[in-house]
Design an enzyme around this catalytic site. Sequence first.
Site, PDB file in Angstrom:
ATOM      1  N   ASN A   1       0.852  -1.192   0.000  1.00 21.46           N
ATOM      2  CA  ASN A   1       0.000   0.000   0.000  1.00 21.46           C
ATOM      3  C   ASN A   1       0.885   1.238   0.000  1.00 21.46           C
ATOM      4  OD1 ASN A   1      -1.897   1.994   0.422  1.00 21.46           O
ATOM      5  ND2 ASN A   1      -2.274   1.483   2.564  1.00 21.46           N
ATOM      6  N   TRP A   2       0.945   1.900  -1.154  1.00 19.21           N
ATOM      7  CA  TRP A   2       1.836   3.052  -1.287  1.00 19.21           C
ATOM      8  C   TRP A   2       1.310   4.294  -0.572  1.00 19.21           C
ATOM      9  CZ3 TRP A   2       3.611   3.196  -7.137  1.00 19.21           C
ATOM     10  CH2 TRP A   2       4.236   1.976  -7.459  1.00 19.21           C
ATOM     11  N   LYS A   3       0.047   4.266  -0.177  1.00 18.07           N
ATOM     12  CA  LYS A   3      -0.594   5.438   0.436  1.00 18.07           C
ATOM     13  C   LYS A   3      -0.425   6.662  -0.486  1.00 18.07           C
ATOM     14  CE  LYS A   3      -0.251   3.383   4.972  1.00 18.07           C
ATOM     15  NZ  LYS A   3      -0.119   3.592   6.428  1.00 18.07           N
TER      16      LYS A   3
ATOM     17  N   HIS B   1      -9.648   0.887   5.179  1.00 21.21           N
ATOM     18  CA  HIS B   1      -8.344   1.079   5.831  1.00 21.21           C
ATOM     19  C   HIS B   1      -8.512   1.984   7.045  1.00 21.21           C
ATOM     20  CE1 HIS B   1      -4.203   2.428   6.474  1.00 21.21           C
ATOM     21  NE2 HIS B   1      -3.814   1.374   5.787  1.00 21.21           N
TER      22      HIS B   1
ATOM     23  N   GLU C   1      -6.980   4.436   8.104  1.00 16.99           N
ATOM     24  CA  GLU C   1      -6.890   5.870   7.818  1.00 16.99           C
ATOM     25  C   GLU C   1      -8.180   6.394   7.196  1.00 16.99           C
ATOM     26  OE1 GLU C   1      -2.080   5.427   7.246  1.00 16.99           O
ATOM     27  OE2 GLU C   1      -3.348   5.730   5.470  1.00 16.99           O
TER      28      GLU C   1
ATOM     29  N   GLU D   1      -5.234  -4.797  10.903  1.00 16.54           N
ATOM     30  CA  GLU D   1      -4.320  -3.689  11.179  1.00 16.54           C
ATOM     31  C   GLU D   1      -4.436  -3.283  12.646  1.00 16.54           C
ATOM     32  OE1 GLU D   1      -4.568  -0.711   7.570  1.00 16.54           O
ATOM     33  OE2 GLU D   1      -6.494  -0.903   8.576  1.00 16.54           O
TER      34      GLU D   1
ATOM     35  N   GLY E   1       2.770   2.819  11.092  1.00 20.05           N
ATOM     36  CA  GLY E   1       3.589   4.023  10.971  1.00 20.05           C
ATOM     37  C   GLY E   1       4.269   4.451  12.254  1.00 20.05           C
TER      38      GLY E   1
ATOM     39  N   SER F   1       3.329  -2.484  10.397  1.00 19.98           N
ATOM     40  CA  SER F   1       4.786  -2.303  10.343  1.00 19.98           C
ATOM     41  C   SER F   1       5.526  -3.596  10.012  1.00 19.98           C
ATOM     42  CB  SER F   1       5.299  -1.712  11.665  1.00 19.98           C
ATOM     43  OG  SER F   1       4.793  -0.419  11.870  1.00 19.98           O
TER      44      SER F   1
ATOM     45  N   GLY G   1       3.001  -1.105   4.354  1.00 20.63           N
ATOM     46  CA  GLY G   1       2.933   0.323   4.098  1.00 20.63           C
ATOM     47  C   GLY G   1       4.262   0.879   3.641  1.00 20.63           C
ATOM     48  N   GLY G   2       4.955   1.575   4.527  1.00 19.58           N
ATOM     49  CA  GLY G   2       6.188   2.270   4.167  1.00 19.58           C
ATOM     50  C   GLY G   2       7.233   1.398   3.497  1.00 19.58           C
TER      51      GLY G   2
END
Length: 246
Positions: A9-11, A93, A95, A165, A171, A210, A231-232
Amino acid sequence: MRRLLVAGNWKMNASVAMTQSLLSELRAAQIDQCDVAVFPPFPYLTQAGELLSGSDIALGAQNCAAEESGAFTGEVSAPMLADVGCAMALVGHSERRTLYGETDDTVLAKTRQLLDNSMTAVVCVGETLAERQAGQAEAVVAQQLKLLLEQLNAAQWQRIILAYEPVWAIGTGETATPEQAQAIHAFIRSQLQVLGADVAQATRILYGGSVKAANAAELFSQPDIDGGLVGGASLDATEFLGICRA
């Protein structure tokens, strides 16, 4: 056996150059240890689809509208996503839930849109730190699953993937221990039993807190963890490929 899936997930991170570079590296790596999917931002989906054409890497979107078409400025519908080659999309998600007020009803409506357009819905569930500390993790997750289990049948669940999640581990650099993650994954799978043992055993449940190359093998070795929603780390080809190879 459920085949592991590693989903990136590149966000809200991308550019034309980055998309070109990252996907070229991923495609060249010829990953066969697991299924792989990437979820770029909307403006880069067409470019990503062209770069991934003919590969085994699936293309997904980060969201979709709860409606099929109409006067909904700024929204992107499931038929549009399918039209540009998306095989799946994220729904609910954390967010989207916390920053944009998406409710369980909204998540159900978006999931229906994806299923009606022959796409896979990657439905996200999970609790906040306060909810976990209050001992409410299972209750929160059960509530987030409730409408999906009540309103969708076993056949529809064949195109649903769940992603757990722990919101407190997104994050933050914090990660649930493999034992903590396995416990909630096993609880989620137990909830799916209302649709039958076949659905419970066939549904893939990803871990989304993470995930890194350093902890992926231990997480993925748990019996009810079927891969990761990354994610990141999905923005770094070396790190993401390390997770896939784990």
